[in-house]
Design a protein around this motif. Structure first.
Motif, PDB file in Angstrom:
ATOM      1  N   UNK A 212       0.833  -1.208   0.000  1.00  0.00           N
ATOM      2  CA  UNK A 212       0.000   0.000   0.000  1.00  0.00           C
ATOM      3  C   UNK A 212       0.870   1.263   0.000  1.00  0.00           C
ATOM      4  N   UNK A 213       0.623   2.165  -0.914  1.00  0.00           N
ATOM      5  CA  UNK A 213       1.463   3.354  -1.033  1.00  0.00           C
ATOM      6  C   UNK A 213       1.334   4.287   0.170  1.00  0.00           C
ATOM      7  N   UNK A 214       0.197   4.212   0.869  1.00  0.00           N
ATOM      8  CA  UNK A 214      -0.013   5.147   1.984  1.00  0.00           C
ATOM      9  C   UNK A 214       0.888   4.860   3.184  1.00  0.00           C
ATOM     10  N   UNK A 215       1.528   3.696   3.223  1.00  0.00           N
ATOM     11  CA  UNK A 215       2.413   3.411   4.361  1.00  0.00           C
ATOM     12  C   UNK A 215       3.854   3.849   4.092  1.00  0.00           C
ATOM     13  N   UNK A 216       4.122   4.376   2.898  1.00  0.00           N
ATOM     14  CA  UNK A 216       5.485   4.757   2.531  1.00  0.00           C
ATOM     15  C   UNK A 216       5.834   6.149   3.044  1.00  0.00           C
ATOM     16  N   UNK A 217       7.104   6.400   3.363  1.00  0.00           N
ATOM     17  CA  UNK A 217       7.519   7.725   3.841  1.00  0.00           C
ATOM     18  C   UNK A 217       7.625   8.736   2.710  1.00  0.00           C
ATOM     19  N   UNK A 218       7.568  10.014   3.062  1.00  0.00           N
ATOM     20  CA  UNK A 218       7.820  11.063   2.078  1.00  0.00           C
ATOM     21  C   UNK A 218       9.282  11.013   1.661  1.00  0.00           C
ATOM     22  N   UNK A 219       9.544  11.227   0.372  1.00  0.00           N
ATOM     23  CA  UNK A 219      10.916  11.164  -0.130  1.00  0.00           C
ATOM     24  C   UNK A 219      11.489  12.579  -0.213  1.00  0.00           C
ATOM     25  N   UNK A 220      12.638  12.777   0.406  1.00  0.00           N
ATOM     26  CA  UNK A 220      13.301  14.085   0.452  1.00  0.00           C
ATOM     27  C   UNK A 220      14.690  13.981  -0.164  1.00  0.00           C
ATOM     28  N   UNK A 221      15.368  15.106  -0.271  1.00  0.00           N
ATOM     29  CA  UNK A 221      16.743  15.099  -0.762  1.00  0.00           C
ATOM     30  C   UNK A 221      17.662  14.554   0.322  1.00  0.00           C
ATOM     31  N   UNK A 222      18.938  14.398   0.002  1.00  0.00           N
ATOM     32  CA  UNK A 222      19.913  13.847   0.948  1.00  0.00           C
ATOM     33  C   UNK A 222      20.467  14.903   1.884  1.00  0.00           C
ATOM     34  N   UNK A 223      20.137  16.167   1.649  1.00  0.00           N
ATOM     35  CA  UNK A 223      20.722  17.255   2.431  1.00  0.00           C
ATOM     36  C   UNK A 223      19.706  18.368   2.604  1.00  0.00           C
TER      37      UNK A 223
END
Length: 545
Positions: A212-223
């Motif tokens: 389920x996509x709703x359990x995935x974390x938000x994706x951010x940059x490395x810095x």
């Protein structure tokens, strides 16, 4: 070792560097890149049955190995008191894990493989990864198929998924009290659910794996600043309260940054539990024809471009030394391997293929198993020790050859880092087997350094400049080949014969019945490392004590 106040010339940056074998906390001076303080705690490995590689929890599965975390913080002592530390959360693993080398998901891999059209491998084209037990989507699928507690938590929307960095950020920014659920592009790229072209979770991949996509974390940059530290009083680390968490990198990406491989074609090889060769390919995804992975290298800021890399992954490097120590007992400490190898200076025709978890790049052969061949009555533990070191070097040669074929321009030298590089016999063997110079920085902790650089350079922090003219010069130790090319090739070709004999030893076994312990089922990715599934328990999500 606490740094004296006189040595503190500017803001300090702390990095948590978690490998499969140990947890480390390191503190750097952001102006000089000098390592000021560090501490390491070894993590116990367990092998409860064939194919299983576990790290057990202490207390409960949501403890996140707090004893290690506490030790890492306490080691800094006065180094963290009353100074500005920007914390980078890089590879801190829970003990409630199934290690990335664990093979219990092989039947899941084979089942999923049958659903991928032969002329349209959309999984590899979107992720850059082969379908393998290595990556966390397969491990999460196994959990959902085999562990009822996980199934129920997902069904009742009481579970979150993420690599270990996302669990750490969530926990250290408040957890149930407003914790941030996020990850960075490098860790996301190792889940097999992330589209490395669009830099987003991919709907088709999630549907394929049944996640389920709703359990995935938000994706951010490395810095960038993800949140501020909210430390539990039990950790006795009040100086870190309110400190920004501003960097997040998978370990191999961190080492690439720490080795300052910012130009296309620059490469580094890290010697840890496994061995990982990364080559910067710039803004372009380069897909391998020779068994390498295509992965996200780094994205050092929200508005900064993404960089990609080709990666050669070797499953067993430092782990073979640990095996000689813990399983065979021929050494008492890992450092003794160099002394044994030096006594004989040769393997005397003995070859060791440490395919304990199958073979990774360039073969991706799960049926392989470890073998020691070429034994005679004369062979002793010193020859086996030497052969173990040679095995690490031969495996590096294989992935370097694949890298050279994919890139078209052979490397003129190899930059190295990681704990094993302190072994001078190993480094000389590597130069001899590659027949190119091996270059090692005098400060080998480049993984932690890269993590610290990303954290210190984040917008809103700005204590570490990544401009070429501002980067500190690094002192290097150089190892030149000392044997002739013909001898190097003969040894390498014999190694290849041994590798062929290691293949085809096992077939997939049916999953065992019963509900496996969740404590031995939460997956760990070495990225490694960072391909890990973490389940945040229901009562912790809801805040119920």
């Amino acid at each position: 070792m606490a740094a004296s106040k006189k040595a503190v010339l500017g803001p300090l940056v702390g990095a948590v560097d978690q490998g499969t074998s140990s947890t480390r906390f390191l503190v750097f001076n952001s102006k000089t890149a000098e390592l000021l303080s560090h501490h390491q705690v070894e993590i116990k490995q367990e092998f409860p049955r064939e194919g299983y590689w576990c790290q057990q929890p202490e207390g409960n599965h949501c403890s996140l190995g707090q004893d290690n975390w506490r030790a890492s913080l306490q080691c800094c002592g006065s180094s963290v008191e009353n100074i500005n530390i920007i914390l980078n959360l890089q590879q801190f693993y829970s003990k409630a894990t199934q290690v990335w080398l664990d093979l219990r998901t092989q039947s899941t891999v084979e089942s999923l493989s049958k659903r991928i059209p032969g002329n349209n491998n959309f999984v590899k084209s979107k992720t850059g990864l082969p379908l393998s037990t290595y990556f966390s989507a397969v491990k999460l699928r196994w959990l959902l198929d085999n562990v009822r507690k996980v199934q129920k938590a997902v069904e009742e929307k009481r579970a979150l998924f993420g690599t270990i960095d996302s669990w750490l950020i969530w926990s250290l920014t408040g957890g149930v009290n407003g914790g941030v659920h996020c990850t960075d592009v490098t860790n996301a790229s190792r889940t097999m659910l992330f589209n490395i072209h669009s830099l987003e979770w991919d709907k088709q991949l999630c549907e394929f794996f049944g996640i389920p996509m709703e359990i995935l974390p938000n994706v951010r940059s490395s810095s960038e600043i993800y949140g501020l530290m909210k430390i539990s009083h039990s950790l006795k680390a009040g100086a870190l309260e309110g400190v920004p968490i501003s960097g997040c990198l998978g370990d191999q990406s961190a080492a690439l940054v720490g080795q300052m491989c910012f130009q296309i074609g620059q490469a580094k090889n890290t010697y840890g539990t496994g061995c990982f060769l990364l080559c910067n390919t710039g803004h372009k995804c380069v897909f391998s024809d020779h068994g390498l992975l295509t992965t996200v290298a780094y994205k050092l800021g929200r508005d900064k471009p993404v960089y990609y890399a080709l990666e050669g992954s070797v499953a067993i490097a430092g782990a073979v030394i640990r095996w000689l120590r813990d399983n065979l007992g021929i050494i008492k400490t890992s450092e003794e391997i160099e002394k044994l190898a030096k006594e004989v200076g040769t393997s005397y025709g003995c070859y060791f293929v440490p395919a304990f978890s199958g073979l990774y790049a360039p073969y991706w052969e799960p049926s392989a198993r470890g073998i020691i061949c070429g034994l005679t009555q004369f062979t002793n533990k010193c020859h086996i020790a030497f052969a173990a070191l040679e095995a690490v070097c031969f495996q590096t040669r294989e992935i370097l050859d694949a890298m050279n074929r994919d890139c078209g321009i052979p490397l003129s030298h190899l930059q190295v880092d990681g704990g094993m590089t302190s072994n001078k016999i190993l480094m000389q063997l590597q130069a001899d087997i590659l027949y190119i110079p091996v270059v090692k920085p005098s400060m080998p902790e480049t993984t932690a350094l890269g993590a610290a650089m990303a954290a210190g350079a984040a917008e809103g922090v700005g204590v570490w400049s990544l401009e070429p003219e501002d980067l500190s010069a690094v002192t290097m130790e150089r190892f030149e080949p000392q044997i002739n090319a013909e001898e190097s090739e003969i040894r390498y070709s014999t190694w290849k014969k041994a590798v062929m004999k290691s293949m085809g030893w096992v077939t997939t076994q049916s999953p065992e019945s019963g509900d496996p312990s969740i404590f031995c089922s939460l997956p760990l990715g070495f990225f490694i490392v960072s391909s890990m599934v973490m389940l945040i328990g229901a009562r912790y999500i809801s805040g119920i004590p």
